[in-house]
Design a protein around this motif. Sequence first.
Motif, short mmCIF file in Angstrom:
data_model
loop_
_atom_site.label_atom_id
_atom_site.label_comp_id
_atom_site.label_asym_id
_atom_site.label_seq_id
_atom_site.Cartn_x
_atom_site.Cartn_y
_atom_site.Cartn_z
N VAL A 124 0.84 -1.19 0.00
CA VAL A 124 0.00 0.00 0.00
C VAL A 124 0.89 1.25 0.00
N GLU A 125 0.78 2.03 -1.06
CA GLU A 125 1.42 3.34 -1.12
C GLU A 125 0.30 4.35 -0.96
N PRO A 126 0.16 4.96 0.23
CA PRO A 126 -1.05 5.73 0.56
C PRO A 126 -1.47 6.75 -0.47
N GLU A 127 -0.54 7.55 -0.97
CA GLU A 127 -0.92 8.60 -1.92
C GLU A 127 -1.44 8.01 -3.22
N PHE A 128 -0.73 7.00 -3.73
CA PHE A 128 -1.13 6.35 -4.97
C PHE A 128 -2.46 5.63 -4.79
N ALA A 129 -2.61 4.91 -3.67
CA ALA A 129 -3.84 4.17 -3.41
C ALA A 129 -5.04 5.10 -3.30
N GLU A 130 -4.85 6.24 -2.66
CA GLU A 130 -5.95 7.19 -2.52
C GLU A 130 -6.35 7.77 -3.86
N ARG A 131 -5.37 7.98 -4.71
CA ARG A 131 -5.67 8.62 -6.00
C ARG A 131 -6.33 7.66 -6.98
N PHE A 132 -5.86 6.41 -7.02
CA PHE A 132 -6.31 5.49 -8.07
C PHE A 132 -7.04 4.25 -7.56
N GLY A 133 -6.81 3.84 -6.32
CA GLY A 133 -7.44 2.63 -5.82
C GLY A 133 -6.94 1.39 -6.53
N PRO A 134 -7.58 0.23 -6.31
CA PRO A 134 -7.11 -1.03 -6.90
C PRO A 134 -7.28 -1.09 -8.41
N GLY A 135 -8.08 -0.19 -8.97
CA GLY A 135 -8.25 -0.19 -10.41
C GLY A 135 -6.99 0.13 -11.18
N ALA A 136 -6.03 0.79 -10.54
CA ALA A 136 -4.76 1.09 -11.22
C ALA A 136 -4.09 -0.19 -11.70
N VAL A 137 -4.14 -1.22 -10.86
CA VAL A 137 -3.63 -2.54 -11.23
C VAL A 137 -4.70 -3.33 -11.96
N GLY A 138 -5.92 -3.28 -11.43
CA GLY A 138 -6.98 -4.16 -11.91
C GLY A 138 -7.37 -3.92 -13.35
N VAL A 139 -7.48 -2.65 -13.77
CA VAL A 139 -7.92 -2.38 -15.14
C VAL A 139 -6.91 -2.90 -16.15
N GLY A 140 -5.62 -2.80 -15.83
CA GLY A 140 -4.61 -3.36 -16.72
C GLY A 140 -4.81 -4.85 -16.93
N TRP A 141 -5.14 -5.55 -15.86
CA TRP A 141 -5.40 -6.98 -15.99
C TRP A 141 -6.71 -7.25 -16.69
N ASP A 142 -7.72 -6.39 -16.50
CA ASP A 142 -8.97 -6.53 -17.26
C ASP A 142 -8.68 -6.51 -18.76
N LEU A 143 -7.87 -5.57 -19.19
CA LEU A 143 -7.54 -5.46 -20.60
C LEU A 143 -6.77 -6.69 -21.09
N ALA A 144 -5.86 -7.20 -20.26
CA ALA A 144 -5.12 -8.40 -20.63
C ALA A 144 -6.05 -9.61 -20.74
N LEU A 145 -6.98 -9.75 -19.79
CA LEU A 145 -7.89 -10.89 -19.82
C LEU A 145 -8.84 -10.80 -21.01
N MET A 146 -9.18 -9.60 -21.41
CA MET A 146 -9.97 -9.42 -22.63
C MET A 146 -9.17 -9.91 -23.84
N GLY A 147 -7.89 -9.50 -23.92
CA GLY A 147 -7.04 -9.94 -25.02
C GLY A 147 -6.89 -11.44 -25.05
N LEU A 148 -6.75 -12.06 -23.89
CA LEU A 148 -6.66 -13.52 -23.82
C LEU A 148 -7.93 -14.15 -24.36
N GLY A 149 -9.08 -13.59 -23.99
CA GLY A 149 -10.34 -14.14 -24.48
C GLY A 149 -10.44 -14.07 -25.99
N LEU A 150 -10.04 -12.96 -26.58
CA LEU A 150 -10.08 -12.82 -28.03
C LEU A 150 -9.14 -13.84 -28.69
N HIS A 151 -7.96 -14.01 -28.11
CA HIS A 151 -7.00 -14.97 -28.66
C HIS A 151 -7.53 -16.40 -28.58
#
Length: 214
Positions: A124-151
């Motif tokens: 937990v990096e407080p400033e970063f977590a407050e600004r972006f929340g878990p979506g900062a990591v999560g959305v990147g993985w959402d996009l990857a899982l979408m790409g995997l599905g298409l493949h």
Amino acid sequence: MSITIDPAATARLVVREVRSGERDGAPTKVAVARRTYAAERDDVWDAVTSPERLPRWFAPVSGDLSEGGRYQVEGNAGGVVETCEAPERFAVTWEFGGTLSWLEVRLTESDGGTTLELVHESPVEPEFAERFGPGAVGVGWDLALMGLGLHLETDQAVDPAEGEAWTLSPDGVEFVRHASTGWAEAAIADGDDPEAARAAARNTLAFYTTPPDA
């Protein structure tokens, strides 16, 4: 391959969970994403571990991908393969920008398909977590899982440049909006303040969908 999806429906294919954790006495946040694919587990395992297939939906990965080896994702993170148990799970350290986090992927057979569970635990990096929340990591993985599905559906490659351009398109923005909102709701379920979590989701949306030169 052109990306043609229903952004809202595709975003809803991912089940998101956020947990509060701890490593070595320091607080962590754990982002969990689950998606089921209409593919056999051996095929999904090959897609997520094969150096030949990873560039077709994710990115080129070099190095030693066996247990104990070091890997490097082109233009992204590197780390150590801590566990590799084909075709069930692998775990790696995720070292990027001077930070260390931990990634685990599990595959289970599910109703003729395969459920992929991705668990990314970050300090937990407080400033970063407050600004972006878990979506900062999560959305990147959402996009990857979408790409995997298409493949997996087409056996074709997703062009990285086309993928980046798609994220800035109306469909891409709508996908990221649904995904970042989903991560905000998961964070609220873990105890985050609702107003702050939704503000972080808006920041995450802007981060992923603002052109680099804007």
